[in-house]
Motif scaffolding. Structure first.
Motif, PDB file in Angstrom:
ATOM      1  N   GLY A   7       1.981  -9.797   0.787  1.00  0.00           N
ATOM      2  CA  GLY A   7       3.298 -10.303   1.126  1.00  0.00           C
ATOM      3  C   GLY A   7       4.161  -9.311   1.871  1.00  0.00           C
ATOM      4  N   GLU A   8       5.159  -9.869   2.534  1.00  0.00           N
ATOM      5  CA  GLU A   8       6.048  -9.080   3.396  1.00  0.00           C
ATOM      6  C   GLU A   8       6.738  -7.953   2.622  1.00  0.00           C
ATOM      7  N   ARG A   9       7.114  -8.246   1.364  1.00  0.00           N
ATOM      8  CA  ARG A   9       7.833  -7.261   0.543  1.00  0.00           C
ATOM      9  C   ARG A   9       7.041  -5.968   0.381  1.00  0.00           C
ATOM     10  N   LEU A  44       4.813  -4.724   2.617  1.00  0.00           N
ATOM     11  CA  LEU A  44       4.317  -4.133   3.858  1.00  0.00           C
ATOM     12  C   LEU A  44       4.802  -2.703   4.084  1.00  0.00           C
ATOM     13  N   THR A  52      -5.669 -12.289   5.530  1.00  0.00           N
ATOM     14  CA  THR A  52      -4.562 -13.121   6.017  1.00  0.00           C
ATOM     15  C   THR A  52      -4.002 -14.016   4.911  1.00  0.00           C
ATOM     16  N   THR A  84       2.192 -12.466   4.770  1.00  0.00           N
ATOM     17  CA  THR A  84       3.632 -12.452   4.967  1.00  0.00           C
ATOM     18  C   THR A  84       4.305 -13.271   3.862  1.00  0.00           C
ATOM     19  N   LYS A  85       3.582 -13.437   2.729  1.00  0.00           N
ATOM     20  CA  LYS A  85       4.073 -14.248   1.611  1.00  0.00           C
ATOM     21  C   LYS A  85       5.404 -13.728   1.092  1.00  0.00           C
TER      22      LYS A  85
END
Ligand code: F6R
Length: 237
Positions: free
Chosen positions: A199-201, A203, A7, A236-237
């Motif tokens: 991070g989100e990028r 995913l 997380t 989700t950075k």
């Protein structure tokens, strides 16, 4: 393939550091494959702390980095040589003779590439290879379309990678157009691999990797055929 979902960025870095220190303690003469970029900074910070605490040592460790820009001398501020020294090597007890990065200013780049794979083999091969991943699935600088059989070679950087990496260059500094990178086969030759993505990028790339679909349009997909790989990802950075 082992997937570990985390997380926080710190958790990813700590788990990766555990894998590296375990390897270094089991074999103090380990050969490590290292990566640059934003992702491994936290891992390197933990390793520096562990060296300072006397927990691990780089004294007899050998390292090979994945890549280097063509045209950047070692001491250039944006070279990966500089990144590795500022982020890790200057803060640990490594022997500079055991540090290897491709030479981006070699007069004969073809020979430099061929020699790089030979030097890895002569060192006994890479015991543990660290990887980050590009949003387009690149590993090292192996962009979509690179042959899975590739060894160390010169690549032309894609517009997307040049844009992503422009932040590491001072304003007004010219961004290189080419790089030397270990090939996909050179990476696959490692005995063990750990891939970090946070991070989100990242995913979407993780989702694609999870499908297990092999395609040279998504270079990281070949990693799914490696028999000792751990992927630590999340956030989700
Ligand atoms: C770095 C490298 C690249 C990066 C990738 C992710 O040596 O070879 O493949 O691992 O571009 O970069 P970051 O971590 O900055 O998102």
């Amino acid at each position: 393939m082992k997937w570990i979902e985390v997380t926080t960025y710190e958790e990813m870095s700590r788990i990766a550091a555990e894998l590296f220190s375990k390897q270094m303690k089991a074999n103090p003469k380990s050969v490590l494959g290292l990566a640059t970029g934003g992702t491994p900074v936290g891992l390197y910070e933990v390793l520096v702390e562990e060296v300072k605490a006397g927990d691990i040592s780089f004294k007899d460790i050998t390292t090979f980095n994945l890549d280097e820009y063509v045209g950047l001398a070692k001491n250039s501020p944006a070279s990966y040589w500089t990144y590795m020294h500022e982020t890790l090597f200057n803060h640990v007890d490594i022997n500079e003779d055991n540090v290897h990065l491709p030479n981006g200013v070699a007069t004969d780049l073809e020979a430099e590439c061929e020699n790089y794979d030979k030097r890895i083999a002569a060192a006994g091969g890479i015991d543990l290879q660290l990887l980050g991943i590009g949003v387009n699935g690149h590993i090292g600088f192996n962009e979509p379309g690179t042959s899975f059989d590739s060894l160390t070679h010169v690549v032309e950087l894609t517009e997307s990678t040049r844009t992503e990496n422009a932040i590491y260059f001072e304003e007004g500094a010219e961004m290189p157009t080419h790089a030397v990178t270990m090939g996909i086969q050179s990476i696959m030759n490692a005995k063990e691999i750990v891939l970090l993505a946070f991070g989100e990028r990242k995913l979407e790339a993780m989702e694609q990797l999870k499908t297990g679909k092999l395609s040279e349009d998504f270079p990281a997909s070949q990693l799914t055929t490696h028999d000792n790989i751990t992927i630590i990802y999340g956030g989700t950075k």
